[in-house]
Design a protein around this motif. Structure first.
Motif, short mmCIF file in Angstrom:
data_model
loop_
_atom_site.label_atom_id
_atom_site.label_comp_id
_atom_site.label_asym_id
_atom_site.label_seq_id
_atom_site.Cartn_x
_atom_site.Cartn_y
_atom_site.Cartn_z
N SER A 268 -1.72 7.92 -0.24
CA SER A 268 -0.37 7.31 -0.08
C SER A 268 -0.82 5.79 -0.02
CB SER A 268 0.52 8.05 0.91
OG SER A 268 -0.22 7.75 2.18
N ARG A 269 -1.77 5.63 0.93
CA ARG A 269 -2.08 4.02 1.26
C ARG A 269 -2.18 3.52 0.01
NH1 ARG A 269 -3.63 6.31 6.27
NH2 ARG A 269 -5.88 6.54 5.29
N GLY A 270 -3.10 4.12 -0.97
CA GLY A 270 -3.78 3.47 -2.05
C GLY A 270 -2.46 3.27 -3.11
N VAL A 271 -1.53 4.13 -2.86
CA VAL A 271 -0.29 4.07 -4.04
C VAL A 271 0.50 2.95 -3.30
CG1 VAL A 271 1.90 4.99 -4.61
CG2 VAL A 271 -0.34 6.42 -4.53
N VAL B 132 5.47 2.02 6.24
CA VAL B 132 5.22 1.76 4.70
C VAL B 132 5.66 0.50 4.33
CG1 VAL B 132 6.17 2.43 2.41
CG2 VAL B 132 5.53 4.34 4.02
N GLN B 133 6.97 -0.14 4.84
CA GLN B 133 7.28 -1.34 4.41
C GLN B 133 6.20 -2.31 4.84
OE1 GLN B 133 11.25 -1.17 6.74
NE2 GLN B 133 12.18 -0.93 4.74
N GLN B 134 5.63 -2.27 6.02
CA GLN B 134 4.51 -3.39 6.56
C GLN B 134 3.44 -3.29 5.36
OE1 GLN B 134 3.26 -1.91 10.29
NE2 GLN B 134 5.00 -3.11 11.31
N GLN B 135 3.08 -2.04 4.72
CA GLN B 135 2.12 -1.91 3.74
C GLN B 135 2.53 -2.59 2.59
OE1 GLN B 135 0.96 2.25 3.35
NE2 GLN B 135 0.08 2.21 5.35
#
Length: 137
Positions: free
Chosen positions: A34-37, A78-81
């Motif tokens: 998910s971090r990659g996405v 997720v918003q930070q990412q």
């Protein structure tokens, strides 16, 4: 093209409700894939904007839910990412400190010598406050 980039590209063609479902599943997963996405989504501003909208919808959906706090933490992560990484900060330029002698305290309380600028006329009518009538029987 990596799997994360393929997922991000597929999200570009999804209708909003399906995108929201996909984002919900990925927010909940919280794994390396998910971090990659999220990093692939961050590269395309259009998809990133659509995903931010889906995240806002998720926040609203889970408002008042018993798991609201958990979802808010996940969504914030997720918003930070998705945030665009900031460029390097500008170098700080130090200015030399000058020897400043304090002015006398009386000068602080002296009235201003500048003329007061008149206020421009207002279109609003003046308000008149009156004392309420006392009702005596």
């Amino acid at each position: 093209m990596t799997k994360a980039q393929r997922i991000a590209a597929a999200w570009a063609n999804l209708p909003a409700p399906e995108l929201a479902d996909q984002v919900r599943l990925l927010v909940k997963a919280r794994d390396a894939a998910s971090r990659g996405v999220w990093s692939a989504v961050r590269e395309d501003p259009v998809i990133a904007a659509r995903v931010r909208g889906a995240l806002a919808g998720l926040k609203a959906e889970y408002r008042g839910h018993r798991d609201e706090a958990m979802w808010l933490v996940w969504i914030a992560h997720v918003q930070q990412q998705l945030a665009v990484p900031a460029t390097a900060p500008a170098p700080v330029v130090e200015t030399p400190v000058e020897d400043v002698t304090p002015e006398p305290a009386a000068a602080e309380w002296a009235p201003s010598q500048e003329p007061a600028t008149p206020r421009p006329p207002s279109d609003a009518p003046a308000v008149l406050f009156q004392e309420p009538l006392s009702s005596s029987k």
